[in-house]
Design a protein around this motif. Structure first.
Motif, PDB file in Angstrom:
ATOM      1  N   GLN A 155      82.055  36.399  77.309  1.00  0.00           N
ATOM      2  CA  GLN A 155      82.213  35.403  76.163  1.00  0.00           C
ATOM      3  C   GLN A 155      83.361  35.637  75.255  1.00  0.00           C
ATOM      4  OE1 GLN A 155      78.330  34.672  74.318  1.00  0.00           O
ATOM      5  NE2 GLN A 155      78.559  32.619  73.871  1.00  0.00           N
ATOM      6  N   GLU A 156      83.532  36.750  75.110  1.00  0.00           N
ATOM      7  CA  GLU A 156      84.695  37.099  73.878  1.00  0.00           C
ATOM      8  C   GLU A 156      85.892  36.863  74.528  1.00  0.00           C
ATOM      9  OE1 GLU A 156      84.622  40.849  71.790  1.00  0.00           O
ATOM     10  OE2 GLU A 156      82.424  40.194  71.349  1.00  0.00           O
ATOM     11  N   LEU A 157      86.045  36.668  75.919  1.00  0.00           N
ATOM     12  CA  LEU A 157      87.259  36.641  76.670  1.00  0.00           C
ATOM     13  C   LEU A 157      87.205  34.937  77.093  1.00  0.00           C
ATOM     14  CD1 LEU A 157      87.049  39.847  79.015  1.00  0.00           C
ATOM     15  CD2 LEU A 157      88.380  39.529  77.067  1.00  0.00           C
ATOM     16  N   GLY A 158      86.413  34.403  76.380  1.00  0.00           N
ATOM     17  CA  GLY A 158      86.442  32.620  76.484  1.00  0.00           C
ATOM     18  C   GLY A 158      85.957  32.366  77.864  1.00  0.00           C
ATOM     19  N   ALA A 159      85.026  33.237  78.465  1.00  0.00           N
ATOM     20  CA  ALA A 159      84.382  32.762  79.925  1.00  0.00           C
ATOM     21  C   ALA A 159      83.386  31.628  79.709  1.00  0.00           C
ATOM     22  CB  ALA A 159      83.311  33.967  80.180  1.00  0.00           C
ATOM     23  N   SER A 160      83.088  31.048  78.858  1.00  0.00           N
ATOM     24  CA  SER A 160      82.229  29.681  78.654  1.00  0.00           C
ATOM     25  C   SER A 160      83.043  28.646  79.305  1.00  0.00           C
ATOM     26  CB  SER A 160      81.963  29.627  77.142  1.00  0.00           C
ATOM     27  OG  SER A 160      81.594  30.485  76.612  1.00  0.00           O
TER      28      SER A 160
END
Ligand code: NAD
Ligand code: ZN
Length: 358
Positions: free
Chosen positions: A25-30
């Motif tokens: 999520q911190e890598l923008g996976a959403s």
């Protein structure tokens, strides 16, 4: 300077896959499509579990599994993954997850380096070898014809997520093969870690979780430190090749019947022997290093080898510079050096030392 960026990514150590989504999520996976790339064996063991964990959280989660085995680490499989990604509509902002051993990591990393001129990827290494070695440092690639790792690229992952609990399902030989790289790291850089390995021999062989965790973390720290100082192998990174010069030659001569780590153990014994003969190591140190592999079920001698053939293969390795072999020798336990003065006779004598028929 062509390459001046330091590798910069988190290496996370956990005992399950539970924390994976938070990291992604911190890598923008959403906002991304994710593709798990894995091999058939790891897919069977962990594929569904990881896919389920991510289901419904990102834009789309898909999985590509190829048949397990080094023989599939090639451009054919790479092409297949490209096709799959195109069919699934992956674009440059999407991300690959390499779930598996070194074969999966190297292959997925190479796809990530080249698909659309590069997309992000995450390493989720599941073998001991992949956790302590291949997932860190950004070397990716595939085999080409009969040449190992002939085609590849430097490509840093965005994250390395290690679930250490997966080490319990590793086949015995696979586990100890990975352990050879642990020993190697201690020998080149960290005498205290070497002592720790001896003291914790029993717990390591029992795969006691807390012991394995400390062991993997300490080995990764060594690799990370060496690689960050010298990402493209202009200097110190070469030290990680201890045992690999003669090791690779044996691997080839034996047609890859022996595992990589088993050959590294043999190559390390040979390198330690040369170090002794060059009066860098004492005789006691040589025998100690040699015998340390035994309780970890690693070979210190090999039968049916032709010393002349091993010598020839050693000299045809990539690690030649201006006609001289770049050998990694040991000054003492915990300190390795690059040496360009090793002669054919010294190499032959070392091969004789590990030759079982002697
Ligand atoms: P691998 O990926 O083939 O894995 C070995 C076997 O273990 C496979 O059959 C796999 O399916 C199985 N497996 C994986 N995880 C498992 C688990 N948790 N439980 C049970 N089975 C599991 O081989 P490897 O030894 O991990 O990696 C070898 C490769 O790594 C070689 O191709 C080598 O060139 C590469 N390598 C790369 C680097 C680098 O810096 N990029 C460094 C060292 C080695
Ligand atoms: Zn290795």
């Amino acid at each position: 300077v062509l390459y001046n960026k330091k590798p910069c990514y988190d290496i996370v150590f956990q005992q399950s896959f539970d924390g994976l989504w938070e990291e992604l999520q911190e890598l923008g996976a959403s906002e991304k499509k994710l593709c798990i790339v894995t091999d058939s064996r790891v897919d069977e063991l962990y594929g569904a579990q990881v896919a389920e964990l991510l289901e419904g959280k990102c834009c789309k989660i898909v999985k590509y599994a190829f048949p397990a085995g080094e023989e599939n680490k090639n451009l054919e499989t790479v092409k297949d993954v490209y096709r799959y990604l195109i069919e699934e509509g992956f674009d440059r902002k999407d991300m690959l997850l390499a779930l598996g051993g070194g074969v999966t990591g190297d292959l997925t990393g190479f796809v990530a380096a080249t698909y659309l001129r590069g997309i992000d990827f995450v390493q989720i290494p599941t073998t001991l070898l992949a956790q302590v070695d291949s997932s860190i440092g950004g070397k990716t690639g595939v085999d080409f014809d009969s040449y190992k790792n002939m085609v590849g690229a430097f490509k840093m992952p965005r994250l390395v997520y290690m679930n250490l609990s997966v080490l319990k399902t590793l086949e015995e030989r696979q586990f100890y093969s990975g352990f050879a790289e642990v020993m190697k790291s201690a020998l080149i850089k960290d005498a205290l870690f070497y002592e720790w390995l001896i003291e914790n021999m029993y717990e390591i062989c029992e795969r006691e979780p807390a012991t394995l965790e400390e062991m993997v973390i300490r080995t990764c720290s060594i690799k990370k430190m060496v690689v960050e100082k010298d990402p493209t192998e202009q200097g110190d990174r070469a030290l990680l090749n201890l045992g690999h010069t003669i090791g690779h030659a044996i691997e080839k001569a034996k047609n890859f019947e022996l595992y990589h780590g088993e050959c590294v153990a043999l190559g390390t014994v040979a390198a330690a022997y040369i170090s002794w003969k060059k009066e860098m190591l004492s005789m006691e140190e040589f025998y100690e290093i040699r015998d340390m592999f035994v309780p970890f079920y690693l070979p210190i001698s090999v039968d049916d080898i032709d010393p002349q053939e091993i010598l020839k293969l050693t000299k045809s390795d990539k690690k030649m510079e201006a006609g001289k072999i770049k050998f990694i020798l040991l000054k003492k336990i915990g300190k390795a050096v690059i040496d360009r003065t090793v002669t054919d006779d010294e190499i032959l004598a070392a091969i004789e030392e590990i030759n079982f028929s002697e």
